[in-house]
Design a protein around this motif. Structure first.
Motif, PDB file in Angstrom:
ATOM      1  N   LEU A 194     -31.214 -52.675  14.023  1.00 25.45           N
ATOM      2  CA  LEU A 194     -30.377 -51.991  13.047  1.00 25.45           C
ATOM      3  C   LEU A 194     -28.947 -52.496  13.097  1.00 25.45           C
ATOM      4  CD1 LEU A 194     -30.198 -49.746  10.912  1.00 25.45           C
ATOM      5  CD2 LEU A 194     -29.705 -48.137  12.787  1.00 25.45           C
ATOM      6  N   ASP A 195     -28.453 -52.728  14.289  1.00 27.24           N
ATOM      7  CA  ASP A 195     -27.082 -53.230  14.449  1.00 27.24           C
ATOM      8  C   ASP A 195     -26.932 -54.620  13.850  1.00 27.24           C
ATOM      9  OD1 ASP A 195     -24.408 -53.151  15.373  1.00 27.24           O
ATOM     10  OD2 ASP A 195     -24.968 -54.326  17.137  1.00 27.24           O
ATOM     11  N   GLN A 196     -27.967 -55.453  14.031  1.00 25.15           N
ATOM     12  CA  GLN A 196     -27.925 -56.785  13.432  1.00 25.15           C
ATOM     13  C   GLN A 196     -27.953 -56.700  11.910  1.00 25.15           C
ATOM     14  OE1 GLN A 196     -27.569 -59.795  15.087  1.00 25.15           O
ATOM     15  NE2 GLN A 196     -27.219 -60.484  12.992  1.00 25.15           N
ATOM     16  N   LEU A 197     -28.737 -55.763  11.370  1.00 27.55           N
ATOM     17  CA  LEU A 197     -28.762 -55.559   9.920  1.00 27.55           C
ATOM     18  C   LEU A 197     -27.395 -55.114   9.430  1.00 27.55           C
ATOM     19  CD1 LEU A 197     -30.345 -55.416   7.253  1.00 27.55           C
ATOM     20  CD2 LEU A 197     -30.998 -53.065   7.890  1.00 27.55           C
ATOM     21  N   ARG A 198     -26.742 -54.236  10.188  1.00 33.34           N
ATOM     22  CA  ARG A 198     -25.387 -53.792   9.824  1.00 33.34           C
ATOM     23  C   ARG A 198     -24.438 -54.978   9.735  1.00 33.34           C
ATOM     24  NH1 ARG A 198     -20.628 -53.163  12.309  1.00 33.34           N
ATOM     25  NH2 ARG A 198     -21.554 -54.100  14.166  1.00 33.34           N
ATOM     26  N   SER A 199     -24.495 -55.873  10.732  1.00 36.88           N
ATOM     27  CA  SER A 199     -23.633 -57.054  10.729  1.00 36.88           C
ATOM     28  C   SER A 199     -23.935 -57.958   9.536  1.00 36.88           C
ATOM     29  CB  SER A 199     -23.808 -57.838  12.036  1.00 36.88           C
ATOM     30  OG  SER A 199     -23.463 -57.047  13.153  1.00 36.88           O
ATOM     31  N   ASN A 200     -25.224 -58.124   9.249  1.00 35.54           N
ATOM     32  CA  ASN A 200     -25.615 -58.990   8.122  1.00 35.54           C
ATOM     33  C   ASN A 200     -25.156 -58.405   6.783  1.00 35.54           C
ATOM     34  OD1 ASN A 200     -26.822 -60.650   9.988  1.00 35.54           O
ATOM     35  ND2 ASN A 200     -28.894 -59.858   9.636  1.00 35.54           N
ATOM     36  N   VAL A 201     -25.252 -57.051   6.652  1.00 36.91           N
ATOM     37  CA  VAL A 201     -24.821 -56.414   5.404  1.00 36.91           C
ATOM     38  C   VAL A 201     -23.310 -56.581   5.205  1.00 36.91           C
ATOM     39  CG1 VAL A 201     -24.522 -54.168   4.275  1.00 36.91           C
ATOM     40  CG2 VAL A 201     -26.726 -54.777   5.282  1.00 36.91           C
ATOM     41  N   LEU A 207     -19.306 -61.974   1.686  1.00 34.95           N
ATOM     42  CA  LEU A 207     -19.706 -63.158   0.923  1.00 34.95           C
ATOM     43  C   LEU A 207     -19.737 -62.847  -0.573  1.00 34.95           C
ATOM     44  CD1 LEU A 207     -20.712 -66.084   1.069  1.00 34.95           C
ATOM     45  CD2 LEU A 207     -23.038 -65.197   1.264  1.00 34.95           C
ATOM     46  N   ALA A 208     -20.211 -61.642  -0.936  1.00 29.08           N
ATOM     47  CA  ALA A 208     -20.236 -61.245  -2.347  1.00 29.08           C
ATOM     48  C   ALA A 208     -18.823 -61.188  -2.922  1.00 29.08           C
ATOM     49  CB  ALA A 208     -20.934 -59.889  -2.488  1.00 29.08           C
ATOM     50  N   ASP A 209     -17.888 -60.690  -2.131  1.00 23.02           N
ATOM     51  CA  ASP A 209     -16.489 -60.644  -2.578  1.00 23.02           C
ATOM     52  C   ASP A 209     -15.956 -62.044  -2.788  1.00 23.02           C
ATOM     53  OD1 ASP A 209     -13.939 -59.109  -2.978  1.00 23.02           O
ATOM     54  OD2 ASP A 209     -13.338 -60.356  -1.267  1.00 23.02           O
ATOM     55  N   THR A 210     -16.321 -62.965  -1.907  1.00 26.13           N
ATOM     56  CA  THR A 210     -15.865 -64.351  -2.043  1.00 26.13           C
ATOM     57  C   THR A 210     -16.444 -64.993  -3.299  1.00 26.13           C
ATOM     58  OG1 THR A 210     -15.711 -64.576   0.363  1.00 26.13           O
ATOM     59  CG2 THR A 210     -15.840 -66.611  -0.920  1.00 26.13           C
ATOM     60  N   VAL A 211     -17.727 -64.750  -3.567  1.00 26.78           N
ATOM     61  CA  VAL A 211     -18.364 -65.320  -4.770  1.00 26.78           C
ATOM     62  C   VAL A 211     -17.732 -64.721  -6.024  1.00 26.78           C
ATOM     63  CG1 VAL A 211     -20.520 -65.474  -6.072  1.00 26.78           C
ATOM     64  CG2 VAL A 211     -20.527 -65.831  -3.579  1.00 26.78           C
ATOM     65  N   ALA A 212     -17.408 -63.434  -6.013  1.00 28.70           N
ATOM     66  CA  ALA A 212     -16.764 -62.803  -7.171  1.00 28.70           C
ATOM     67  C   ALA A 212     -15.395 -63.429  -7.443  1.00 28.70           C
ATOM     68  CB  ALA A 212     -16.628 -61.303  -6.932  1.00 28.70           C
ATOM     69  N   ARG A 213     -14.654 -63.679  -6.398  1.00 30.65           N
ATOM     70  CA  ARG A 213     -13.346 -64.306  -6.583  1.00 30.65           C
ATOM     71  C   ARG A 213     -13.482 -65.750  -7.051  1.00 30.65           C
ATOM     72  NH1 ARG A 213      -9.476 -61.678  -2.114  1.00 30.65           N
ATOM     73  NH2 ARG A 213      -7.981 -62.899  -3.279  1.00 30.65           N
ATOM     74  N   LEU A 214     -14.551 -66.408  -6.559  1.00 33.63           N
ATOM     75  CA  LEU A 214     -14.809 -67.767  -7.047  1.00 33.63           C
ATOM     76  C   LEU A 214     -15.121 -67.743  -8.539  1.00 33.63           C
ATOM     77  CD1 LEU A 214     -15.343 -70.798  -6.618  1.00 33.63           C
ATOM     78  CD2 LEU A 214     -17.694 -70.194  -5.927  1.00 33.63           C
ATOM     79  N   GLN A 240     -26.706 -67.929  -6.624  1.00 33.13           N
ATOM     80  CA  GLN A 240     -28.115 -67.961  -6.225  1.00 33.13           C
ATOM     81  C   GLN A 240     -28.262 -67.696  -4.722  1.00 33.13           C
ATOM     82  OE1 GLN A 240     -30.124 -71.651  -7.129  1.00 33.13           O
ATOM     83  NE2 GLN A 240     -32.020 -71.040  -6.104  1.00 33.13           N
ATOM     84  N   HIS A 241     -27.374 -68.339  -3.960  1.00 32.90           N
ATOM     85  CA  HIS A 241     -27.413 -68.145  -2.507  1.00 32.90           C
ATOM     86  C   HIS A 241     -27.126 -66.690  -2.154  1.00 32.90           C
ATOM     87  CE1 HIS A 241     -26.685 -68.683   1.786  1.00 32.90           C
ATOM     88  NE2 HIS A 241     -25.508 -68.070   1.617  1.00 32.90           N
ATOM     89  N   LEU A 242     -26.157 -66.089  -2.848  1.00 29.77           N
ATOM     90  CA  LEU A 242     -25.805 -64.705  -2.589  1.00 29.77           C
ATOM     91  C   LEU A 242     -26.992 -63.790  -2.836  1.00 29.77           C
ATOM     92  CD1 LEU A 242     -23.601 -62.618  -1.916  1.00 29.77           C
ATOM     93  CD2 LEU A 242     -23.081 -62.545  -4.377  1.00 29.77           C
ATOM     94  N   GLU A 243     -27.696 -64.056  -3.901  1.00 27.67           N
ATOM     95  CA  GLU A 243     -28.844 -63.213  -4.238  1.00 27.67           C
ATOM     96  C   GLU A 243     -29.973 -63.390  -3.240  1.00 27.67           C
ATOM     97  OE1 GLU A 243     -32.037 -62.529  -7.910  1.00 27.67           O
ATOM     98  OE2 GLU A 243     -30.384 -63.954  -8.134  1.00 27.67           O
ATOM     99  N   GLU A 244     -30.239 -64.648  -2.867  1.00 20.10           N
ATOM    100  CA  GLU A 244     -31.372 -64.916  -1.994  1.00 20.10           C
ATOM    101  C   GLU A 244     -31.094 -64.535  -0.542  1.00 20.10           C
ATOM    102  OE1 GLU A 244     -32.254 -69.003  -2.577  1.00 20.10           O
ATOM    103  OE2 GLU A 244     -33.164 -68.718  -4.565  1.00 20.10           O
TER     104      GLU A 244
END
Length: 291
Positions: A194-201, A207-214, A240-244
């Motif tokens: 669960l902790d690893q999932l938290r870190s990944n989220v 990463l989503a914020d970075t793609v939005a700014r891009l 695509q990478h963000l989604e996958e």
């Protein structure tokens, strides 16, 4: 008894008391044999002179023999009771004092009395004594010695049983501790997943914020500007990478059955067993990380 009869010097009693001492010991041995107890001699040994081949008897010590009523052999000793008296200086000690003004003379001496004492020794520091008094003799109280010998084996059996019960308790405590460790480690495994999932989220959110700014940056570019098409391709790949790579798209589950410990139980076990943890315990309430 033959060993003691042949070597009466082992009896720490005056010569006139040796016959009485032998009768006391003989009566004790006969009663032990009658009760099917084991009587073991403590015989003298012999040492040969390498030059003359002369054999010298070596006493085995104060223990005359042992009697075992089943579970605890006890040593038998017989000697005269001693009393402490003031030491009387010898001529040499007096001469040393006059000549050197000092002497190593003892302050007291211990001398034999007329009273005999029978010792039942369970160990070097535990002895039961039957002795002559002004009104009674050892012969009148020999049954007490016999009862003490029997009691020694009873106490030994009780001690062995207590040790056996304690060993069972220790084994059960270890078994329960091992079960608890396995339960706690299963909880730790699920928590780590669960902790690893938290870190990944959190990383995917960044990463989503970075793609939005891009995306905003590309939209502000001049379509006819340099590298516009390349930026568009890079943005498309990033989306695509963000989604996958969304960690919630494919969630890795921990192995094993669902932990049956509560959070408080697991935290208490972790506190008591820090070396058994796979990773340091983190209190997210204190760190302020919300997930």
């Amino acid at each position: 008894m033959r060993e003691i009869i042949d070597h009466k010097a082992r009896l720490d009693v005056p010569k006139e008391q040796q016959q009485r001492a032998l009768l006391i010991l003989h009566a004790l041995v006969q009663e032990a044999i009658r009760r099917n107890w084991t009587v073991t001699a403590n015989p003298s040994t012999f040492r040969s002179d390498p030059w003359t081949d002369r054999r010298t008897r070596v006493s085995p010590g104060a223990d005359l023999f042992t009697i075992d009523a089943g579970d605890k052999p006890v040593a038998i000793r017989l000697r005269m009771r001693q009393k402490r008296v003031d030491h009387e200086l010898t001529e040499k000690e007096i001469a040393d004092q006059k000549r050197y003004r000092w002497s190593f003379a003892p302050k007291y001496d211990f001398v034999q009395t007329e009273r005999m004492r029978l010792e039942i020794r369970e160990s070097s520091s535990n002895a039961y004594v039957v002795e002559d008094t002004a009104a009674t003799r050892i012969e009148d109280k020999l049954i007490r010695a016999v009862e003490r010998i029997a009691e020694a084996s009873v106490k030994e059996r009780e001690l062995v049983e207590r040790r056996r019960q304690r060993d069972i308790e220790i084994a059960e405590e270890r078994r329960q501790a091992e079960i608890l460790r396995q339960r706690a480690e299963r909880y730790s495994s699920w928590f780590e997943t669960l902790d690893q999932l938290r870190s990944n989220v959190i990383r995917h959110r960044e990463l989503a914020d970075t793609v939005a700014r891009l995306r905003q940056a590309v939209e502000l570019r001049d379509p006819d500007g340099e590298n516009f098409d390349a930026l568009g391709e890079y943005l498309a790949w990033s989306e695509q990478h963000l989604e996958e790579s969304d960690p919630l798209r494919k969630i890795a589950l921990p192995s094993g059955e669902r932990p049956d410990l509560s959070y408080e139980e697991w935290r208490e076990w972790s506190r008591r067993n820090p070396s058994n943890l796979h990773r340091p315990f983190v209190n997210y309430r204190q760190t302020g990380n919300a997930w």
